[in-house]
Design a protein around this motif. Sequence first.
Motif, PDB file in Angstrom:
ATOM      1  N   MET A   1      40.123  41.626  52.321  1.00 33.32           N
ATOM      2  CA  MET A   1      40.744  42.894  51.733  1.00 33.32           C
ATOM      3  C   MET A   1      40.151  43.258  51.489  1.00 33.32           C
ATOM      4  O   MET A   1      38.276  43.614  51.351  1.00 33.32           O
ATOM      5  CB  MET A   1      40.916  41.667  50.034  1.00 33.32           C
ATOM      6  CG  MET A   1      41.902  40.972  49.935  1.00 33.32           C
ATOM      7  SD  MET A   1      43.602  41.855  50.132  1.00 33.32           S
ATOM      8  CE  MET A   1      43.042  42.713  48.655  1.00 33.32           C
ATOM      9  N   SER A  14      51.359  46.102  35.434  1.00 29.58           N
ATOM     10  CA  SER A  14      52.016  45.306  34.751  1.00 29.58           C
ATOM     11  C   SER A  14      51.907  45.101  33.505  1.00 29.58           C
ATOM     12  O   SER A  14      50.935  44.044  34.022  1.00 29.58           O
ATOM     13  CB  SER A  14      53.367  45.015  35.527  1.00 29.58           C
ATOM     14  OG  SER A  14      53.996  45.703  36.390  1.00 29.58           O
ATOM     15  N   CYS A  16      49.314  44.614  31.429  1.00 27.64           N
ATOM     16  CA  CYS A  16      48.178  44.776  31.333  1.00 27.64           C
ATOM     17  C   CYS A  16      47.413  45.565  30.403  1.00 27.64           C
ATOM     18  O   CYS A  16      47.929  46.835  30.722  1.00 27.64           O
ATOM     19  CB  CYS A  16      47.095  44.189  32.203  1.00 27.64           C
ATOM     20  SG  CYS A  16      47.206  42.904  33.764  1.00 27.64           S
ATOM     21  N   PHE A  29      45.524  40.228  29.265  1.00 30.39           N
ATOM     22  CA  PHE A  29      46.442  39.888  30.488  1.00 30.39           C
ATOM     23  C   PHE A  29      47.229  38.687  30.413  1.00 30.39           C
ATOM     24  O   PHE A  29      47.181  38.054  29.522  1.00 30.39           O
ATOM     25  CB  PHE A  29      46.082  40.598  31.640  1.00 30.39           C
ATOM     26  CG  PHE A  29      44.687  39.058  32.386  1.00 30.39           C
ATOM     27  CD1 PHE A  29      43.484  39.693  31.288  1.00 30.39           C
ATOM     28  CD2 PHE A  29      45.429  38.380  33.108  1.00 30.39           C
ATOM     29  CE1 PHE A  29      42.585  38.609  31.617  1.00 30.39           C
ATOM     30  CE2 PHE A  29      43.814  37.450  33.318  1.00 30.39           C
ATOM     31  CZ  PHE A  29      42.862  37.205  32.876  1.00 30.39           C
ATOM     32  N   PRO A  30      48.490  38.587  31.509  1.00 33.35           N
ATOM     33  CA  PRO A  30      49.387  37.653  30.927  1.00 33.35           C
ATOM     34  C   PRO A  30      48.415  36.318  30.847  1.00 33.35           C
ATOM     35  O   PRO A  30      48.373  34.903  29.503  1.00 33.35           O
ATOM     36  CB  PRO A  30      49.766  37.540  32.226  1.00 33.35           C
ATOM     37  CG  PRO A  30      50.270  38.347  32.615  1.00 33.35           C
ATOM     38  CD  PRO A  30      48.774  39.785  32.572  1.00 33.35           C
ATOM     39  N   GLU A  31      47.259  35.591  31.209  1.00 34.60           N
ATOM     40  CA  GLU A  31      46.587  34.684  31.468  1.00 34.60           C
ATOM     41  C   GLU A  31      45.165  35.130  30.230  1.00 34.60           C
ATOM     42  O   GLU A  31      45.129  33.393  30.320  1.00 34.60           O
ATOM     43  CB  GLU A  31      46.316  33.904  32.198  1.00 34.60           C
ATOM     44  CG  GLU A  31      47.389  33.396  34.193  1.00 34.60           C
ATOM     45  CD  GLU A  31      47.741  33.821  34.352  1.00 34.60           C
ATOM     46  OE1 GLU A  31      47.388  35.269  35.095  1.00 34.60           O
ATOM     47  OE2 GLU A  31      49.444  34.440  34.480  1.00 34.60           O
ATOM     48  N   GLN A  84      42.079  43.208  41.274  1.00 34.53           N
ATOM     49  CA  GLN A  84      43.657  43.592  41.995  1.00 34.53           C
ATOM     50  C   GLN A  84      44.250  41.931  42.103  1.00 34.53           C
ATOM     51  O   GLN A  84      45.362  41.929  41.922  1.00 34.53           O
ATOM     52  CB  GLN A  84      43.176  44.246  43.288  1.00 34.53           C
ATOM     53  CG  GLN A  84      44.802  44.568  43.209  1.00 34.53           C
ATOM     54  CD  GLN A  84      44.919  45.186  45.512  1.00 34.53           C
ATOM     55  OE1 GLN A  84      44.328  44.120  46.010  1.00 34.53           O
ATOM     56  NE2 GLN A  84      45.678  45.631  45.435  1.00 34.53           N
ATOM     57  N   GLN A  85      43.686  41.303  43.000  1.00 34.51           N
ATOM     58  CA  GLN A  85      43.474  39.506  43.342  1.00 34.51           C
ATOM     59  C   GLN A  85      44.094  38.890  41.746  1.00 34.51           C
ATOM     60  O   GLN A  85      44.858  38.198  41.948  1.00 34.51           O
ATOM     61  CB  GLN A  85      42.578  39.235  43.855  1.00 34.51           C
ATOM     62  CG  GLN A  85      42.303  39.677  45.470  1.00 34.51           C
ATOM     63  CD  GLN A  85      41.269  38.841  45.974  1.00 34.51           C
ATOM     64  OE1 GLN A  85      41.127  37.870  46.224  1.00 34.51           O
ATOM     65  NE2 GLN A  85      41.571  38.757  47.822  1.00 34.51           N
ATOM     66  N   LYS A  86      43.485  39.455  40.513  1.00 30.49           N
ATOM     67  CA  LYS A  86      44.011  38.734  39.306  1.00 30.49           C
ATOM     68  C   LYS A  86      44.852  39.587  39.272  1.00 30.49           C
ATOM     69  O   LYS A  86      46.356  38.821  38.330  1.00 30.49           O
ATOM     70  CB  LYS A  86      43.007  38.355  38.434  1.00 30.49           C
ATOM     71  CG  LYS A  86      42.353  37.868  38.403  1.00 30.49           C
ATOM     72  CD  LYS A  86      40.471  37.560  37.594  1.00 30.49           C
ATOM     73  CE  LYS A  86      40.952  36.890  36.617  1.00 30.49           C
ATOM     74  NZ  LYS A  86      40.809  35.411  36.483  1.00 30.49           N
ATOM     75  N   ARG A  87      46.024  39.854  39.870  1.00 28.88           N
ATOM     76  CA  ARG A  87      46.356  40.958  39.398  1.00 28.88           C
ATOM     77  C   ARG A  87      46.334  42.037  37.540  1.00 28.88           C
ATOM     78  O   ARG A  87      47.408  41.764  37.172  1.00 28.88           O
ATOM     79  CB  ARG A  87      48.224  40.715  38.990  1.00 28.88           C
ATOM     80  CG  ARG A  87      48.440  39.983  40.064  1.00 28.88           C
ATOM     81  CD  ARG A  87      47.774  40.759  41.782  1.00 28.88           C
ATOM     82  NE  ARG A  87      49.508  41.647  41.768  1.00 28.88           N
ATOM     83  CZ  ARG A  87      49.124  42.795  41.864  1.00 28.88           C
ATOM     84  NH1 ARG A  87      48.330  43.770  42.124  1.00 28.88           N
ATOM     85  NH2 ARG A  87      50.250  44.260  41.335  1.00 28.88           N
ATOM     86  N   VAL A  88      44.865  42.031  37.465  1.00 31.26           N
ATOM     87  CA  VAL A  88      44.744  43.097  36.542  1.00 31.26           C
ATOM     88  C   VAL A  88      44.823  44.512  36.813  1.00 31.26           C
ATOM     89  O   VAL A  88      44.921  44.919  36.546  1.00 31.26           O
ATOM     90  CB  VAL A  88      43.188  42.215  36.128  1.00 31.26           C
ATOM     91  CG1 VAL A  88      43.370  43.557  34.916  1.00 31.26           C
ATOM     92  CG2 VAL A  88      43.705  40.955  36.025  1.00 31.26           C
TER      93      VAL A  88
ATOM     94  N   TYR B  82      50.190  39.202  22.262  1.00 29.63           N
ATOM     95  CA  TYR B  82      50.242  39.778  23.167  1.00 29.63           C
ATOM     96  C   TYR B  82      51.676  39.074  23.802  1.00 29.63           C
ATOM     97  O   TYR B  82      51.351  37.996  23.444  1.00 29.63           O
ATOM     98  CB  TYR B  82      49.448  39.708  24.400  1.00 29.63           C
ATOM     99  CG  TYR B  82      49.596  40.163  25.733  1.00 29.63           C
ATOM    100  CD1 TYR B  82      48.972  40.399  26.193  1.00 29.63           C
ATOM    101  CD2 TYR B  82      50.642  38.908  26.647  1.00 29.63           C
ATOM    102  CE1 TYR B  82      49.296  41.573  27.815  1.00 29.63           C
ATOM    103  CE2 TYR B  82      50.426  39.288  27.504  1.00 29.63           C
ATOM    104  CZ  TYR B  82      50.084  40.428  28.453  1.00 29.63           C
ATOM    105  OH  TYR B  82      50.675  40.239  30.131  1.00 29.63           O
ATOM    106  N   HIS B 107      55.070  40.231  28.756  1.00 32.43           N
ATOM    107  CA  HIS B 107      54.770  39.364  30.136  1.00 32.43           C
ATOM    108  C   HIS B 107      56.142  38.715  30.137  1.00 32.43           C
ATOM    109  O   HIS B 107      57.120  38.339  28.475  1.00 32.43           O
ATOM    110  CB  HIS B 107      53.895  38.218  30.209  1.00 32.43           C
ATOM    111  CG  HIS B 107      53.426  37.480  30.891  1.00 32.43           C
ATOM    112  ND1 HIS B 107      52.859  36.584  30.542  1.00 32.43           N
ATOM    113  CD2 HIS B 107      54.313  37.729  32.350  1.00 32.43           C
ATOM    114  CE1 HIS B 107      52.854  35.645  32.391  1.00 32.43           C
ATOM    115  NE2 HIS B 107      53.678  36.614  32.746  1.00 32.43           N
TER     116      HIS B 107
END
Lengths: 91, 373
Positions: A1, A14, A16, A29-31, A84-88, B82, B107
């Motif tokens: 990368m 999205s 976050c 963020f989602p997780e 970015q890899q964690k989509r944050v 969230y 989400h």
Amino acid sequence: MPLPQDSSQPRLASGCRWTGEGDKRMLLFPEGVLKLKGTGHAILERCDGQRTFRQIVDELQGLYSASEPEKVRNDVGGFLERLQQKRVVDF
Amino acid sequence: MLPGPLALIAEITHRCPLHCVYCSNPLQMAALCSELATEEWVGVYQQAAKLGVLHLHLTGGEPLARTDLTQLVDAAHAAGLYTNLITSGIGLSEHRLTALVRAGLDHVQLSFQDSRESSADWIAGTRAHALKVELAPMIRRSGVAFTINMVVHRQNLDRLEEMIALAESLHPDRLEIAHVQYYGWAFKNRDALLPTRKQVNDSLRIVAVAQERLAGRIHIEAVVPDYYARYPKACMGGWGRQQLIIDPAGKALPCHAAGVIPGLQFHTVREHSLEWIWRESDAFQKFRGEQWMPEPCRSCDRRAMDFGGCRCQAFLVAGDAASTDPACSLAPKHVLIEEVVARVNASSGSADHSPQVGEKINSLWSYRPQPGQ
């Protein structure tokens, strides 16, 4: 990368978002959640989709003027790439 | 002081148009008439936020079966949570999604049963796959974080590459490759669902290749199924440590399957505050910390990593909720897991059943029915 391009405009991905103020400021963020202090926080607060990667690096260099410019660039880029890899973040 | 929970998993209804054979809902589901009312859930979200909860996972059953879902998201968002919607997609329309996003939904996690329509619908016990594929672009456009959840097991693992390709074509931010966990309906159907060792090993390779290829585009989350792992999973991040579940009738549980453990009394949010349930109730204290641990957990270096594994699995498989999770290779009762794994690997790999959609009686497995009215 590869590292972000100088002209790219890093932004939160999205779904976050920031929450809380002051010491309780965190990024949801989602997780999970990122409770960042210092440099990480300074970088992410600047990922507003307006500033370019180049501007973010310049501003960070202003904050941490003791560091080598190339090192700051690599550190900021590496940090954004991991997020970015964690989509944050997206750039 | 005891830290508060970080996440609340709200099973807002057990009603669901799907009948998935691995559903994590209990065999005894909560009836429609027992469901918490809108204002009761709103009160729970406000209490949760005060207690320190950051993430609210709205699940079911199918959460879209609640007509007040937008109100619930709105209230949770206003409380500072969230919000994550875990859904089959059935019941979602463009209009409803727009309203949910406006209410503050962060989400959406959309589940898929397979890459192929016929087998996906066979696993779900209803026609749902085509609609899910149609919904994905709409969710993607809506601006929320989008996760695709692929539930994998013996009947679909041979198509994992195809499943990843399907996910890729739908452009999610994240792809969760979730091995079935053997509780609820999945435990009942375990012999039909548990993958073979070859399938598990192949899947690890396929996932690693996809992770590398999709890095920066789709974040792939996948874990080894615990029946094939050396050490158990840190179920729920530890009993009463990070998360709690509230069932449709308001009963608070430390783990989805905790209701199976005999002798534990679970309280509802109708009788007690969330704070009391979390801090004081016997059920949440029972396996919190390390006092309850038997050997080999008590002196194990990993006890702060996996917390002795899952209490419900210890009960379901070994008959004793206070024993080491038998999925652990160090557990005295690990042989019980080895026996199941050996049995599955001795029989033929994946099934060669010809899927019949709508087939409610099936020699292979039991479909999850609807809860009562």
